[in-house]
Write a protein that holds these residues in place. Structure first.
Motif, PDB file in Angstrom:
ATOM      1  N   LEU A 196      -0.487 -17.641  14.394  1.00 55.55           N
ATOM      2  CA  LEU A 196       0.152 -18.958  14.475  1.00 55.55           C
ATOM      3  C   LEU A 196       0.260 -19.636  13.110  1.00 55.55           C
ATOM      4  O   LEU A 196       1.289 -20.246  12.797  1.00 55.55           O
ATOM      5  CB  LEU A 196      -0.607 -19.859  15.448  1.00 55.55           C
ATOM      6  N   ILE A 197      -0.771 -19.531  12.272  1.00 57.81           N
ATOM      7  CA  ILE A 197      -0.727 -20.200  10.960  1.00 57.81           C
ATOM      8  C   ILE A 197       0.321 -19.548  10.067  1.00 57.81           C
ATOM      9  O   ILE A 197       1.007 -20.222   9.300  1.00 57.81           O
ATOM     10  CB  ILE A 197      -2.114 -20.255  10.278  1.00 57.81           C
ATOM     11  N   ARG A 198       0.462 -18.242  10.166  1.00 59.94           N
ATOM     12  CA  ARG A 198       1.484 -17.560   9.350  1.00 59.94           C
ATOM     13  C   ARG A 198       2.879 -18.010   9.758  1.00 59.94           C
ATOM     14  O   ARG A 198       3.732 -18.237   8.907  1.00 59.94           O
ATOM     15  CB  ARG A 198       1.355 -16.059   9.474  1.00 59.94           C
ATOM     16  N   LEU A 199       3.099 -18.154  11.051  1.00 60.12           N
ATOM     17  CA  LEU A 199       4.398 -18.642  11.525  1.00 60.12           C
ATOM     18  C   LEU A 199       4.603 -20.102  11.144  1.00 60.12           C
ATOM     19  O   LEU A 199       5.688 -20.489  10.709  1.00 60.12           O
ATOM     20  CB  LEU A 199       4.514 -18.464  13.042  1.00 60.12           C
ATOM     21  N   ALA A 200       3.573 -20.912  11.273  1.00 58.50           N
ATOM     22  CA  ALA A 200       3.686 -22.345  10.961  1.00 58.50           C
ATOM     23  C   ALA A 200       3.989 -22.575   9.486  1.00 58.50           C
ATOM     24  O   ALA A 200       4.697 -23.519   9.135  1.00 58.50           O
ATOM     25  CB  ALA A 200       2.404 -23.075  11.359  1.00 58.50           C
ATOM     26  N   ARG A 201       3.488 -21.713   8.618  1.00 57.63           N
ATOM     27  CA  ARG A 201       3.668 -21.891   7.171  1.00 57.63           C
ATOM     28  C   ARG A 201       4.922 -21.212   6.633  1.00 57.63           C
ATOM     29  O   ARG A 201       5.160 -21.204   5.431  1.00 57.63           O
ATOM     30  CB  ARG A 201       2.431 -21.367   6.436  1.00 57.63           C
ATOM     31  N   THR A 202       5.727 -20.644   7.515  1.00 60.46           N
ATOM     32  CA  THR A 202       6.941 -19.948   7.122  1.00 60.46           C
ATOM     33  C   THR A 202       8.153 -20.825   7.432  1.00 60.46           C
ATOM     34  O   THR A 202       8.222 -21.406   8.513  1.00 60.46           O
ATOM     35  CB  THR A 202       7.057 -18.617   7.897  1.00 60.46           C
ATOM     36  N   PRO A 203       9.095 -20.921   6.507  1.00 53.66           N
ATOM     37  CA  PRO A 203      10.312 -21.691   6.798  1.00 53.66           C
ATOM     38  C   PRO A 203      10.972 -21.196   8.088  1.00 53.66           C
ATOM     39  O   PRO A 203      11.085 -19.991   8.307  1.00 53.66           O
ATOM     40  CB  PRO A 203      11.216 -21.424   5.590  1.00 53.66           C
ATOM     41  N   GLY A 204      11.356 -22.126   8.939  1.00 56.24           N
ATOM     42  CA  GLY A 204      11.954 -21.760  10.215  1.00 56.24           C
ATOM     43  C   GLY A 204      10.938 -21.358  11.262  1.00 56.24           C
ATOM     44  O   GLY A 204      11.294 -21.048  12.387  1.00 56.24           O
ATOM     45  N   HIS A 205       9.659 -21.316  10.880  1.00 53.61           N
ATOM     46  CA  HIS A 205       8.561 -20.953  11.791  1.00 53.61           C
ATOM     47  C   HIS A 205       8.807 -19.620  12.487  1.00 53.61           C
ATOM     48  O   HIS A 205       8.503 -19.453  13.659  1.00 53.61           O
ATOM     49  CB  HIS A 205       8.300 -22.054  12.828  1.00 53.61           C
ATOM     50  N   ARG A 206       9.344 -18.657  11.743  1.00 56.57           N
ATOM     51  CA  ARG A 206       9.579 -17.336  12.305  1.00 56.57           C
ATOM     52  C   ARG A 206       9.416 -16.279  11.227  1.00 56.57           C
ATOM     53  O   ARG A 206       9.689 -16.524  10.055  1.00 56.57           O
ATOM     54  CB  ARG A 206      10.964 -17.247  12.932  1.00 56.57           C
ATOM     55  N   LEU A 207       8.950 -15.120  11.659  1.00 58.99           N
ATOM     56  CA  LEU A 207       8.798 -13.962  10.778  1.00 58.99           C
ATOM     57  C   LEU A 207       9.193 -12.713  11.538  1.00 58.99           C
ATOM     58  O   LEU A 207       8.964 -12.617  12.753  1.00 58.99           O
ATOM     59  CB  LEU A 207       7.336 -13.803  10.331  1.00 58.99           C
ATOM     60  N   ARG A 208       9.766 -11.771  10.800  1.00 60.92           N
ATOM     61  CA  ARG A 208       9.980 -10.454  11.406  1.00 60.92           C
ATOM     62  C   ARG A 208       8.617  -9.904  11.787  1.00 60.92           C
ATOM     63  O   ARG A 208       7.624 -10.106  11.089  1.00 60.92           O
ATOM     64  CB  ARG A 208      10.661  -9.520  10.417  1.00 60.92           C
ATOM     65  N   MET A 209       8.570  -9.193  12.873  1.00 61.45           N
ATOM     66  CA  MET A 209       7.300  -8.629  13.337  1.00 61.45           C
ATOM     67  C   MET A 209       6.688  -7.742  12.258  1.00 61.45           C
ATOM     68  O   MET A 209       5.472  -7.768  12.054  1.00 61.45           O
ATOM     69  CB  MET A 209       7.516  -7.846  14.639  1.00 61.45           C
TER      70      MET A 209
END
Length: 172
Positions: free
Chosen positions: A50-63
Protein backbone atom coordinates in the motif's frame (compact mmCIF):
# COMPACT_ATOMS: atom_id res chain seq x y z
CA UNK A 1 36.89 -1.52 10.21
CA UNK A 2 38.70 -2.74 7.12
CA UNK A 3 37.60 -6.01 5.65
CA UNK A 4 40.94 -7.74 6.02
CA UNK A 5 41.28 -11.18 4.55
CA UNK A 6 41.92 -13.84 7.12
CA UNK A 7 43.23 -17.35 6.85
CA UNK A 8 39.98 -18.66 8.32
CA UNK A 9 37.00 -17.66 6.17
CA UNK A 10 34.65 -18.40 9.10
CA UNK A 11 35.92 -15.27 10.85
CA UNK A 12 35.88 -12.96 7.85
CA UNK A 13 34.50 -9.56 8.91
CA UNK A 14 32.05 -9.50 5.98
CA UNK A 15 30.27 -12.50 7.53
CA UNK A 16 29.69 -10.37 10.61
CA UNK A 17 28.54 -7.37 8.57
CA UNK A 18 26.12 -9.44 6.51
CA UNK A 19 24.84 -11.28 9.57
CA UNK A 20 24.22 -8.02 11.41
CA UNK A 21 22.32 -6.62 8.41
CA UNK A 22 20.09 -9.71 8.20
CA UNK A 23 19.49 -9.79 11.97
CA UNK A 24 18.79 -6.05 12.09
CA UNK A 25 16.32 -6.39 9.21
CA UNK A 26 14.49 -9.22 10.97
CA UNK A 27 14.18 -7.23 14.20
CA UNK A 28 13.25 -4.05 12.34
CA UNK A 29 10.44 -5.75 10.41
CA UNK A 30 9.14 -7.54 13.51
CA UNK A 31 9.00 -4.32 15.52
CA UNK A 32 7.29 -2.35 12.75
CA UNK A 33 4.80 -5.13 12.07
CA UNK A 34 3.87 -5.39 15.74
CA UNK A 35 2.99 -1.68 15.81
CA UNK A 36 1.04 -1.88 12.53
CA UNK A 37 -0.92 -4.92 13.67
CA UNK A 38 -1.65 -3.48 17.10
CA UNK A 39 -2.75 -0.03 15.98
CA UNK A 40 -3.93 -0.51 12.38
CA UNK A 41 -4.70 -4.22 11.95
CA UNK A 42 -2.37 -4.16 8.97
CA UNK A 43 0.42 -6.63 8.22
CA UNK A 44 3.80 -5.29 7.19
CA UNK A 45 3.36 -7.05 3.84
CA UNK A 46 0.10 -5.19 3.14
CA UNK A 47 1.63 -1.95 4.40
CA UNK A 48 4.60 -2.43 2.07
CA UNK A 49 2.36 -2.83 -0.98
CA UNK A 50 0.00 0.00 0.00
CA UNK A 51 2.78 2.51 0.82
CA UNK A 52 4.50 1.86 -2.50
CA UNK A 53 1.25 2.53 -4.34
CA UNK A 54 0.45 5.59 -2.21
CA UNK A 55 3.87 7.13 -2.92
CA UNK A 56 3.64 6.58 -6.68
CA UNK A 57 2.10 9.18 -9.00
CA UNK A 58 -1.38 8.01 -9.96
CA UNK A 59 -1.28 5.53 -7.05
CA UNK A 60 -0.57 2.66 -9.42
CA UNK A 61 2.36 0.46 -10.37
CA UNK A 62 2.87 -2.33 -12.83
CA UNK A 63 2.85 -5.59 -10.94
CA UNK A 64 6.42 -6.28 -12.11
CA UNK A 65 7.63 -2.92 -10.71
CA UNK A 66 5.75 -3.51 -7.47
CA UNK A 67 7.38 -6.92 -7.14
CA UNK A 68 10.82 -5.36 -7.70
CA UNK A 69 10.21 -2.88 -4.87
CA UNK A 70 9.02 -5.42 -2.31
CA UNK A 71 10.57 -8.54 -0.85
CA UNK A 72 7.75 -10.63 -2.31
CA UNK A 73 8.17 -13.14 -5.08
CA UNK A 74 5.98 -12.68 -8.15
CA UNK A 75 3.56 -15.36 -6.90
CA UNK A 76 3.66 -13.93 -3.36
CA UNK A 77 2.83 -10.49 -4.70
CA UNK A 78 -0.04 -11.92 -6.76
CA UNK A 79 -1.50 -13.58 -3.65
CA UNK A 80 -1.03 -10.42 -1.60
CA UNK A 81 -2.70 -8.24 -4.25
CA UNK A 82 -5.51 -10.83 -4.51
CA UNK A 83 -6.15 -10.41 -0.76
CA UNK A 84 -5.85 -6.62 -0.92
CA UNK A 85 -8.28 -6.62 -3.82
CA UNK A 86 -10.75 -8.82 -1.89
CA UNK A 87 -10.48 -6.34 1.01
CA UNK A 88 -11.27 -3.46 -1.36
CA UNK A 89 -7.90 -1.74 -0.85
CA UNK A 90 -6.43 -2.35 -4.32
CA UNK A 91 -7.81 -3.06 -7.77
CA UNK A 92 -6.12 -4.39 -10.89
CA UNK A 93 -6.13 -2.59 -14.22
CA UNK A 94 -5.00 -4.00 -17.54
CA UNK A 95 -1.91 -2.45 -19.06
CA UNK A 96 -2.92 -0.82 -22.37
CA UNK A 97 0.50 -1.35 -23.96
CA UNK A 98 1.00 -4.98 -22.84
CA UNK A 99 -1.91 -7.41 -22.68
CA UNK A 100 0.08 -9.63 -20.32
CA UNK A 101 0.84 -6.79 -17.92
CA UNK A 102 -1.34 -5.41 -15.17
CA UNK A 103 -1.30 -2.52 -12.75
CA UNK A 104 -2.09 -2.62 -9.06
CA UNK A 105 -4.07 0.53 -8.24
CA UNK A 106 -4.82 1.94 -4.81
CA UNK A 107 -8.56 2.37 -4.19
CA UNK A 108 -10.04 5.21 -2.10
CA UNK A 109 -10.45 2.68 0.73
CA UNK A 110 -6.79 1.72 0.35
CA UNK A 111 -5.79 5.40 0.43
CA UNK A 112 -7.72 5.89 3.67
CA UNK A 113 -6.21 2.77 5.23
CA UNK A 114 -2.63 3.72 4.38
CA UNK A 115 -3.24 7.34 5.45
CA UNK A 116 -4.27 6.06 8.88
CA UNK A 117 -1.29 3.69 9.10
CA UNK A 118 1.48 6.05 8.02
CA UNK A 119 1.50 8.18 11.21
CA UNK A 120 1.75 5.01 13.32
CA UNK A 121 4.56 3.69 11.14
CA UNK A 122 6.46 7.01 11.12
CA UNK A 123 6.14 7.32 14.90
CA UNK A 124 7.71 3.88 15.30
CA UNK A 125 10.46 4.74 12.79
CA UNK A 126 11.11 7.98 14.64
CA UNK A 127 11.44 6.12 17.92
CA UNK A 128 13.89 3.64 16.43
CA UNK A 129 16.06 6.09 14.48
CA UNK A 130 16.02 8.96 16.97
CA UNK A 131 17.10 6.65 19.82
CA UNK A 132 20.00 5.21 17.84
CA UNK A 133 21.28 7.81 15.38
CA UNK A 134 21.90 11.48 14.82
CA UNK A 135 20.21 13.09 11.79
CA UNK A 136 23.55 13.03 9.95
CA UNK A 137 23.90 9.31 10.65
CA UNK A 138 20.38 8.67 9.33
CA UNK A 139 21.30 10.56 6.15
CA UNK A 140 24.50 8.53 5.80
CA UNK A 141 22.66 5.26 6.44
CA UNK A 142 20.04 6.19 3.85
CA UNK A 143 22.70 6.90 1.25
CA UNK A 144 24.60 3.68 2.03
CA UNK A 145 21.40 1.63 1.78
CA UNK A 146 20.42 3.36 -1.47
CA UNK A 147 23.83 2.46 -2.93
CA UNK A 148 23.54 -1.15 -1.71
CA UNK A 149 20.01 -1.47 -3.10
CA UNK A 150 21.09 0.03 -6.44
CA UNK A 151 23.89 -2.51 -6.78
CA UNK A 152 22.01 -5.58 -5.56
CA UNK A 153 18.46 -4.84 -6.68
CA UNK A 154 18.65 -2.53 -9.70
CA UNK A 155 15.06 -3.41 -10.62
CA UNK A 156 13.86 -1.75 -7.41
CA UNK A 157 16.01 1.30 -8.11
CA UNK A 158 14.59 1.62 -11.64
CA UNK A 159 11.03 1.05 -10.42
CA UNK A 160 11.50 3.85 -7.88
CA UNK A 161 12.21 6.43 -10.57
CA UNK A 162 9.28 8.53 -11.76
CA UNK A 163 8.01 7.65 -15.25
CA UNK A 164 8.99 10.08 -17.96
CA UNK A 165 6.38 12.08 -19.81
CA UNK A 166 5.36 10.36 -22.98
CA UNK A 167 6.29 6.83 -21.91
CA UNK A 168 3.50 4.36 -22.71
CA UNK A 169 3.34 3.19 -19.09
CA UNK A 170 3.57 6.60 -17.43
CA UNK A 171 0.89 7.01 -14.76
CA UNK A 172 -1.93 9.30 -15.76
Amino acid sequence: MAAADTADPLVHPYLTTAGLLVEAHAGFVARLEAALLQHCDLSSQWFDVLIRLARTPGHRLRMSDLAAQTILTASGLTRSVDRLEAAGLVRREACPSDRRGAYAVLTPEGEARIAAAVPVHVAELRTIFDELYTPAEVDALTELLRRLRGALNPGAARASLPCSEGEPDAPA
